[in-house]
Enzyme design. Sequence first.
Site, short mmCIF file in Angstrom:
data_model
loop_
_atom_site.label_atom_id
_atom_site.label_comp_id
_atom_site.label_asym_id
_atom_site.label_seq_id
_atom_site.Cartn_x
_atom_site.Cartn_y
_atom_site.Cartn_z
N GLU A 131 -14.02 -76.14 78.98
CA GLU A 131 -15.14 -75.49 79.69
C GLU A 131 -16.07 -76.53 80.31
O GLU A 131 -16.65 -76.31 81.35
CB GLU A 131 -15.92 -74.58 78.73
CG GLU A 131 -15.14 -73.36 78.25
CD GLU A 131 -14.85 -72.37 79.37
OE1 GLU A 131 -14.16 -72.78 80.34
OE2 GLU A 131 -15.25 -71.22 79.28
N THR A 183 -20.67 -71.04 90.20
CA THR A 183 -21.30 -71.01 88.88
C THR A 183 -22.60 -71.81 88.92
O THR A 183 -23.61 -71.41 88.33
CB THR A 183 -20.34 -71.58 87.81
OG1 THR A 183 -19.10 -70.89 87.95
CG2 THR A 183 -20.85 -71.37 86.40
P1 ADP Z 1 -13.91 -68.58 85.33
O1 ADP Z 1 -15.23 -68.00 84.89
O2 ADP Z 1 -13.05 -67.52 85.96
O3 ADP Z 1 -13.24 -69.36 84.26
P2 ADP Z 1 -14.97 -71.02 86.37
O4 ADP Z 1 -15.59 -71.22 87.71
O5 ADP Z 1 -15.78 -71.15 85.15
O6 ADP Z 1 -14.22 -69.60 86.46
O7 ADP Z 1 -13.75 -72.06 86.17
C1 ADP Z 1 -12.84 -72.31 87.13
C2 ADP Z 1 -12.92 -73.80 87.56
O8 ADP Z 1 -12.16 -74.61 86.66
C3 ADP Z 1 -12.33 -73.98 88.92
O9 ADP Z 1 -13.11 -74.96 89.61
C4 ADP Z 1 -10.94 -74.53 88.65
O10 ADP Z 1 -10.46 -75.36 89.67
C5 ADP Z 1 -11.14 -75.34 87.37
N1 ADP Z 1 -9.90 -75.43 86.55
C6 ADP Z 1 -9.26 -76.54 86.18
N2 ADP Z 1 -8.17 -76.25 85.43
C7 ADP Z 1 -8.12 -74.92 85.33
C8 ADP Z 1 -7.23 -74.02 84.67
N3 ADP Z 1 -6.16 -74.43 84.01
N4 ADP Z 1 -7.52 -72.70 84.76
C9 ADP Z 1 -8.61 -72.26 85.44
N5 ADP Z 1 -9.48 -73.06 86.08
C10 ADP Z 1 -9.24 -74.38 86.03
#
Ligand code: ADP
Length: 305
Positions: A131, A183
């Site tokens: 995260e 975010t």
């Molecule tokens: P969500 O709330 O849907 O998880 P976030 O914006 O918090 O969305 O997280 C997504 C971010 O994390 C994006 O920038 C994405 O490129 C990055 N990321 C890196 N690896 C992963 C992964 N395995 N799965 C999802 N997001 C990823």
Amino acid sequence: MQAAQIIHIEAPATVANMVCGFDILGFAVKAPYDEMNIRFRDEPGILIVNEDEYNLPTDPEKNVAGAALLAMMQELDPATGFELRIRKHIKPGSGVGSSAASSAGAVVAANRLLGNRFSREDLVRFAMNGEKVASGVKHADNIAPCIYGGITLIRSIHPLDIITITPPPLHVTIVHPQIEVRTADARSILKKQVQLKDAIRQWGNIGGLVAGLLKQDYELISRSLEDVLIEPVRSILIPGFDEVKRRSKAAGALGGGISGSGPSVFMLSKDEPTAQLVAEEMKAIYRSLGLDHHVYMTTIKADPL
Ligand code: ADP
């Protein structure tokens, strides 16, 4: 070690910021979920193979699943190596815990391969490093429900204190309008201070919501699904939000709010026909706004990952 063993895992989407429970209450849903396969490899380190169309990084330090595994590997024999194949079905950035599913799924799967040597709490601790890669902060509001199932209350992060709540049957309708809410923007517009009268109303609602879930009192759940602190500020980033809430409640929904930091919006209903009516209302609203959208109908996933 069984070199040939492959662990398959289906890591669910999660809804955090459960209305008044900003940063503390979240739940897991049965669908959508990400699929992952993990096995040991002969060389040390992590190999990530993405088997979907999202073009996420394969560098373990940049992929949240890799970051979570790297944290776990600090506590393993340095010769350990994993090959992780990821097939995501939860769109990154949708607000339904896409990053948490990858982070949590990776460490839960690896732990199974290792004969379950780590506790659930350890796994939350490792997955929070994923995260951090996604959003810059270690938080557990999506990770905890993904790993524990049901609804989780994070009473404290330092030290970790996670309480699981088994809710009564709840049907979840989620609409994901295809717009981008960063975010960072959703965080930066939040007020740093709150009025005491608003805080009192908010913690009254949190207490009411937790009590309502435990007592299986749908009326109490419904009237406690109110957020006077975050939603009024954040909802301006989501077109159609007020309309979705108003018409969903008119259709019989118990209540709901912004999922994560948006743009997804979720609504809870007592039964499936109501959840279906809510889905129709959501579709009609975004159709009339001319916005592409996706609607999920699901239920709370009660069992742990
Ligand atoms: P969500 O709330 O849907 O998880 P976030 O914006 O918090 O969305 O997280 C997504 C971010 O994390 C994006 O920038 C994405 O490129 C990055 N990321 C890196 N690896 C992963 C992964 N395995 N799965 C999802 N997001 C990823």
